[in-house]
Write an enzyme that holds these catalytic residues in place. Structure first.
Site, PDB file in Angstrom:
ATOM      1  N   HIS A 121       0.838  -1.279   0.093  1.00  0.00           N
ATOM      2  CA  HIS A 121       0.185  -0.002   0.099  1.00  0.00           C
ATOM      3  C   HIS A 121       0.900   1.331   0.125  1.00  0.00           C
ATOM      4  O   HIS A 121       0.391   2.419   0.412  1.00  0.00           O
ATOM      5  CB  HIS A 121      -1.120  -0.022   1.195  1.00  0.00           C
ATOM      6  N   CYS A 129       3.805  13.509  -7.444  1.00  0.00           N
ATOM      7  CA  CYS A 129       3.360  14.583  -7.871  1.00  0.00           C
ATOM      8  C   CYS A 129       1.855  14.474  -8.063  1.00  0.00           C
ATOM      9  O   CYS A 129       1.393  13.620  -8.738  1.00  0.00           O
ATOM     10  CB  CYS A 129       3.797  15.105  -9.212  1.00  0.00           C
ATOM     11  N   CYS A 133       3.361  15.460 -12.971  1.00  0.00           N
ATOM     12  CA  CYS A 133       3.971  16.242 -13.856  1.00  0.00           C
ATOM     13  C   CYS A 133       5.148  15.652 -14.692  1.00  0.00           C
ATOM     14  O   CYS A 133       5.626  16.060 -15.712  1.00  0.00           O
ATOM     15  CB  CYS A 133       4.486  17.581 -13.174  1.00  0.00           C
ATOM     16  N   CYS A 157       7.295  20.457 -10.333  1.00  0.00           N
ATOM     17  CA  CYS A 157       6.567  21.457 -11.121  1.00  0.00           C
ATOM     18  C   CYS A 157       5.861  22.370 -10.105  1.00  0.00           C
ATOM     19  O   CYS A 157       5.297  23.312 -10.415  1.00  0.00           O
ATOM     20  CB  CYS A 157       5.214  20.756 -11.806  1.00  0.00           C
ATOM     21  N   GLY A 193      -1.423  -9.779  11.863  1.00  0.00           N
ATOM     22  CA  GLY A 193      -1.813  -8.414  12.422  1.00  0.00           C
ATOM     23  C   GLY A 193      -2.648  -7.629  11.282  1.00  0.00           C
ATOM     24  O   GLY A 193      -2.660  -6.524  11.225  1.00  0.00           O
ATOM     25  N   ALA A 237       1.215 -10.505  18.052  1.00  0.00           N
ATOM     26  CA  ALA A 237       2.545 -10.677  17.248  1.00  0.00           C
ATOM     27  C   ALA A 237       3.823 -10.621  17.797  1.00  0.00           C
ATOM     28  O   ALA A 237       4.627 -11.519  17.958  1.00  0.00           O
ATOM     29  CB  ALA A 237       2.447 -10.013  16.021  1.00  0.00           C
TER      30      ALA A 237
END
Ligand code: APR
Length: 251
Positions: A121, A129, A133, A157, A193, A237
């Site tokens: 993720h 950006c 850009c 940019c 987890g 854990a």
């Protein structure tokens, strides 16, 4: 409650394994002080994901979204890897073919020295950006805390930079998906987890099992992801992995 048989059983499997894949979620960082999303005190209790973790939310109010990520960056910056991270880092050096696929964006696995981490993720320490850009790399690392201005500017940019995380409704990077898929061909797949409710991450363990992996789940909530498990170790854990490591060392 974890059983000695369960711990010993997993240790036996790990001793025989060549290819070990670990899938982790927010629960692995809970003992470090990083809030989970859906557990008690979880982020989504106080904040609405659709207001903070979507592209639509960012285009609506980029400052609000950044204030939230800034708060999380500051929080994570004060946290340290815990025993669960340490044990998994040791495994990443011990097994010839080890892969850790994490949903966590906090970077604590990497800070523990874990090798071969797939950030499924993205990372809270990476930016991109918003305009795409092309003047800057698609993702760059920036661990400035706090940023002098929000949203931080894109170095390419000067427009808005966005957090380098995968938001709800956004696809997983195809190269990341392919890397994670290769890791599902393994002898032991440990899932630690995660509530196993967010796809495609929640589908990985079941696929590893279909390919013949022995799947063990570590979670104080014994029901989380249990349908895909050969073994459920109902505990935290940081404690369970410490027990497994002791069993491995005790051989
Ligand atoms: N050890 C192991 N598991 C724990 C611990 C602990 N010490 N403490 C809590 N847990 C478990 C909870 O029981 C819960 O099942 O960790 C799980 C955390 O679940 P979530 O908060 O839903 O986090 P996660 O599964 O990582 O969320 C998946 O959802 O919000 C999105 O993108 C975000 O990556 C995230 C994804």
């Amino acid at each position: 409650m974890t059983t000695p048989e369960g711990i010993a059983g997993l240790a036996t499997r790990l001793r025989r394994a060549q290819r070990v894949t670990v899938l982790t979620g927010a629960g692995v960082s809970a003992a470090s002080g990083v809030p989970t999303f859906r557990g008690p005190g979880g982020l989504w209790k106080d904040f609405r994901p659709e207001e903070l973790a979507t592209a639509a939310a960012f285009s609506r109010d980029p400052r609000l979204v950044w204030e939230w990520y800034e708060w999380r960056r500051q929080r994570v910056a004060q946290c340290a890897p815990n025993r669960a991270h340490e044990v998994l880092a040791a495994w990443s050096r011990r097994y010839p073919r080890f892969t850790l696929v994490t949903q966590n964006v906090d970077g604590l696995h990497e800070r523990a020295g874990t090798r071969n981490v797939i950030r499924f993720h993205g990372s809270i320490w990476e930016l991109g950006c918003w305009q795409g850009c092309g003047g800057s790399p698609a993702r760059w690392t920036d661990d400035t805390v706090p940023f002098p201005e929000l949203p931080p500017p894109c170095p390419g940019c000067g427009g808005w930079a966005r957090p380098g995380v995968v938001w709800f409704g956004e696809p997983i990077d195809p190269s990341v998906l392919a890397e994670a898929d290769r890791a599902l061909d393994c002898d032991v797949c440990l899932v630690a987890g995660t509530s196993s409710v967010v796809y495609p991450a929640a589908g990985l363990a079941g696929e590893a099992r279909r390919r013949g992996a022995y799947v063990a789940v570590v979670n104080p909530d014994a029901s989380a992801g249990a349908e895909d498990a050969d073994l459920v170790l109902a505990g935290n854990a940081e404690d369970v992995l410490d027990e497994v490591e002791a069993a491995l060392a005790g051989a």
